[in-house]
Design a protein around this motif. Sequence first.
Motif, short mmCIF file in Angstrom:
data_model
loop_
_atom_site.label_atom_id
_atom_site.label_comp_id
_atom_site.label_asym_id
_atom_site.label_seq_id
_atom_site.Cartn_x
_atom_site.Cartn_y
_atom_site.Cartn_z
N ARG A 1 0.83 -1.18 0.00
CA ARG A 1 0.00 0.00 0.00
C ARG A 1 0.88 1.24 0.00
NH1 ARG A 1 -4.87 2.10 2.66
NH2 ARG A 1 -3.66 3.17 4.22
N LEU A 2 0.42 2.27 -0.68
CA LEU A 2 1.19 3.50 -0.77
C LEU A 2 0.26 4.66 -0.46
CD1 LEU A 2 3.69 5.10 -1.69
CD2 LEU A 2 2.86 4.92 -4.01
N GLN A 3 0.71 5.50 0.43
CA GLN A 3 -0.09 6.67 0.76
C GLN A 3 0.80 7.90 0.65
OE1 GLN A 3 -2.25 6.56 4.48
NE2 GLN A 3 -1.97 8.75 4.75
N ILE A 4 0.33 8.92 -0.03
CA ILE A 4 1.09 10.16 -0.14
C ILE A 4 0.22 11.29 0.40
CG2 ILE A 4 2.38 11.69 -1.65
CD1 ILE A 4 2.57 9.51 -3.67
N ARG A 5 0.75 11.98 1.37
CA ARG A 5 0.07 13.17 1.88
C ARG A 5 0.86 14.38 1.40
NH1 ARG A 5 -2.33 13.37 7.71
NH2 ARG A 5 -3.18 11.56 6.68
N ILE A 6 0.28 15.09 0.46
CA ILE A 6 1.00 16.21 -0.15
C ILE A 6 0.65 17.48 0.61
CG2 ILE A 6 1.40 17.46 -2.29
CD1 ILE A 6 0.09 14.92 -3.65
N ASP A 7 1.67 18.26 0.88
CA ASP A 7 1.46 19.49 1.65
C ASP A 7 2.09 20.64 0.89
OD1 ASP A 7 1.06 21.42 3.48
OD2 ASP A 7 2.58 20.70 4.90
N GLU A 8 1.26 21.50 0.33
CA GLU A 8 1.78 22.68 -0.34
C GLU A 8 1.54 23.84 0.58
OE1 GLU A 8 1.93 23.14 -4.63
OE2 GLU A 8 -0.06 22.30 -4.51
N ARG A 9 2.61 24.27 1.19
CA ARG A 9 2.43 25.41 2.08
C ARG A 9 2.17 26.65 1.26
NH1 ARG A 9 7.79 24.27 4.52
NH2 ARG A 9 7.91 23.59 2.37
N LEU B 1 5.33 10.31 2.74
CA LEU B 1 5.14 9.11 1.93
C LEU B 1 5.04 7.95 2.91
CD1 LEU B 1 5.39 8.61 -1.13
CD2 LEU B 1 7.79 8.17 -0.76
N ILE B 2 4.04 7.11 2.75
CA ILE B 2 3.96 5.92 3.58
C ILE B 2 3.94 4.71 2.66
CG2 ILE B 2 2.67 4.67 5.31
CD1 ILE B 2 1.62 7.25 6.35
N VAL B 3 5.00 3.94 2.70
CA VAL B 3 5.09 2.75 1.86
C VAL B 3 4.96 1.54 2.76
CG1 VAL B 3 6.42 1.56 0.12
CG2 VAL B 3 6.69 4.00 0.40
N GLN B 4 3.93 0.77 2.53
CA GLN B 4 3.73 -0.40 3.38
C GLN B 4 4.37 -1.61 2.71
OE1 GLN B 4 -0.15 -2.29 4.04
NE2 GLN B 4 -0.11 -1.24 5.99
#
Length: 863
Positions: free
Chosen positions: A183-191, A227-230
């Motif tokens: 599983r791959l989760q990406i939390r993008i944060d554009e300040r 990035l969360i790579v399971q």
Amino acid sequence: MPPNQPPPQEYARVLLIIILLFFLYTSPDQNVPPGFPSPHDYAAERAARARHSLDILNSSRWQDFSPKGPTTPRGEASRYLNLTGFREEDDYAWDRLSAFQKRSREFSVEARGEGDGTGNGLTGEVFENVTGVVVGKWVRYTDDLNGEQRQRNLNLTEIAPGIDWAFRDEEYWTRNITGNEGRLQIRIDERNVEGMSFDVMDKDVGSAEKRPSSWYTDYAREVEASLIVQDETSSGDGWDMKVHGVHWPRNGVMIMTTTSEKFAGIFGLPHLTPDLDHYITSQKVLNKTLEDVVEGMERITWGDNGNPWTATPNNQGDATMPAPHCEFVLYAQVYPVDSDHAIDAGGLTMTTVVHDMEQELRFPNGAPIPHIPDMQVSAVIFSPDCGFVLESKGPPSFPQTAGKHLTGKKQEVWLHDIQYWLHIFALVIFGHILLMKIQSKEASTPSTVGRVSLYTIGMMLMADALLFSSMSLLSATVTTFFPSAILTSFAALMSVALGVRFISVVYNVQEPERLERQRVRQAAEANNAAARVAPNPTPAPVPIITAAGADVPPVQAPVQANLNLAPIIIPSDQDIDAEIAENAAAPAPTLPTTNAPAGMQVPPRNNSFGAVYMKFVLTLTVILFTSLSAMSWPVGIRNVYIHILSFVYLSFWIPQIRRNIMRNCRKALLWKFIIGQSVLRLLPFAYFYLREDNVMFSNTDWKAFSVLAGWVWIQIWILVAQEVLGPRWGLPKGWTEEGWDYHPILREDNVEAGGLPIGLVQIPSSPTLDRINTGDEQGSRKKKDGSVRSVDCAICMQVLEVPVVAAGEDATGSGAAGGVAGMLARRQYMVTPCRHVFHSACLEGWMRFRLQCPICRENLPPL
Ligand SMILES: *[C@@H]1O[C@H](CO)[C@@H](O)[C@H](O)[C@H]1NC(C)=O
Ligand SMILES: *[C@@H]1O[C@H](CO)[C@@H](O)[C@H](O)[C@H]1NC(C)=O
Ligand SMILES: *[C@@H]1O[C@H](CO)[C@@H](O)[C@H](O)[C@H]1NC(C)=O
Ligand SMILES: *[C@@H]1O[C@H](CO)[C@@H](O)[C@H](O)[C@H]1NC(C)=O
Ligand SMILES: *[C@@H]1O[C@H](CO)[C@@H](O)[C@H](O)[C@H]1NC(C)=O
Ligand SMILES: *[C@@H]1O[C@H](CO)[C@@H](O)[C@H](O)[C@H]1NC(C)=O
Ligand SMILES: [Zn+2]
Ligand SMILES: [Zn+2]
């Protein structure tokens, strides 16, 4: 204080240990071991390295980094950069760089829908601000490999001299993805950083013209993402890391990287982009933004702030002894917004529609906006040192049905969703409150409260308290959720308050029963001890549940009333001498626990509820801490923990079933309460286990949910069966001590049990009967047909018809008492141990208030 409960100091000690552990667990170890360079030296060294790297970024040109790969023409020399990790002698897997770049281009072409691969244009418009979360599956990409991968020799001493690594062995590098899928989760944060526009007509390109194709790439800004790579090697949700890089909002391309002591990723990032246009703008953006950061590093003289681009999520930095981890380079392409929305909007161009949508989301002022479509992102991940390439699962390599790359929501939509579901959750908890209120109103008398299991209510209470604490935490930490989380936490608090009140009533009512049990146990122990010393010649008599009725010989005077050891209510018609004799003969009679009355004969202790309360709080604390630490456990173990916890929580009817069996009682809780609580407490599980786009992005698992729901379902059916077939239905007779059967088969010749109930037999006149003043009249009225007799119910004064099996007849035969019809007929009347007969409804109503016979005030066993 009963001896089986630890004194309060015990609890204090446990609490102290927990707090100490908490401090040990959380306080960071900031001390530098003696003999190590001071933090200041580290900082100066780090700043110098960064400055050197920035110079290389400034001075290098496109194709200055073209490592040797399988596609490099024979004659052409490979070029490397003098940056940590980008040197030839570092021996990183740069031979796969061209494959990574090729794959990136392919993914971009797929997303933009340009089949022929010409031009840079998009067929649709992408979201400009991609702050949000996307989730999907990753697969390992190996198409560029032919055969075994080259064995590389990573010598950390050479790559990053002067760094004290926590360990060096390649086998133990963290974030090493070895699985094939996950599983791959990406939390993008554009300040809130403004993008920078550049006219790309650089000398590097060799022309003074503005490049025609560069409109999409000459506007760029900084971006960071988690990035969360399971993977099977990862712990918790997966390998969690932060990456920093550049975003081109107009065409939705992002490229980000980790940066560490052994990889100057951010400084070499432009060389990893797939083409010249992206190279030029990313170099310009980074040259500018990194200059500020490096200047900041040079100014700091008082300590080491660590790596500003660290991959460690909580920003603690790899200050003194970094642990080596695999480096990640992420290429992401945002998919254009579904073009269906352009048609909805009529004559407007897609750019305007998407732009207006984003404006309205961020600064809502009531403009009508269409449904916000989900965000879709494809990603390619390359690890230059560990040498793997991963990609999100989806077209072109996989059909749409197998995976749609990463999908998710823009942050505003996601936050809105969370608030929406928090409101729903608050409603569910409100349902708990209502049900608890109805139930505690219903169970308001000692005898009804006595049937309720303390632990069933306690488990529900504990869950609500846990909810209250986590919701308060949420409302205090995440300001966006403040109103919704505080509402939910308030609802949970109300539920807890109501529950605590109810549970304290239940506890106090059941206090005498507990003392009773304890005394019986002690008595039994004492008796055993005595028996060991000198065997008791007189065996303890089996308690004959009967009463001081007139047709009972005085020898069989009740042993029950005086077994309660609570203030004895002696019916005036008892033979007290006989009773005293009985007592002397049986100093410690065995008492059927089921017959212990739940009256309020003993004043409740004041402090004992406090002890129970303490126990609950301690259990809660332990669960809370275990759950907190469970977040960092490996996925498998954590899932097992979550499943066990859910299963235990959803077993909340088991204590009630047990209590029904022990006390031989039914009708403890309202059906409304049982069904309602079961459904309401399953709802949150249903949400997380069944809903694909749940706000926590947790995996759906309908199997686990069906097990949990089935388990609750089974418990409800056991409760139904107890109600219909009797509380001890299905249990072997020997397991529990026999309780009093209120619906016995009445036989004319039943001599052992003391004969027929009063009023159903012709008895010679006795002083007792005269005084009770019911027997004679009823006796004279009874029918003599041998099967149905009638008697007056002393509560409602109406006639009660009772089927009676004639002497010599088989009770299980065709008579009035046999079969299902007979069972139902027997449910119509109730016979007390003192052998008075009443309508079932009448006596049940009476027993809600008093566990005493309305006629002779004999104690009654609970229902
Ligand atoms: C960047 O490189 C240019 C020459 O390519 C040079 O003139 C300039 O001073 C450099 N800037 C920095 C900050 O190093
Ligand atoms: C990087 O920035 C410096 C000024 O800080 C500037 O002189 C130089 O030309 C820039 N280099 C590039 C490649 O844009
Ligand atoms: C690379 O940079 C280092 C300074 O960090 C310098 O000592 C070394 O000579 C450079 N190597 C080459 C090949 O330019
Ligand atoms: C790593 O490099 C150092 C310094 O060049 C050398 O002394 C050491 O033997 C090397 N280690 C390995 C395992 O090659
Ligand atoms: C993107 O949206 C987020 C969330 O609304 C906001 O905090 C951020 O400042 C925005 N970024 C830009 C560059 O507009
Ligand atoms: C990563 O895992 C692979 C496969 O198990 C192993 O060969 C390698 O040594 C590990 N570490 C690194 C740094 O690649
Ligand atoms: Zn009645
Ligand atoms: Zn009675």
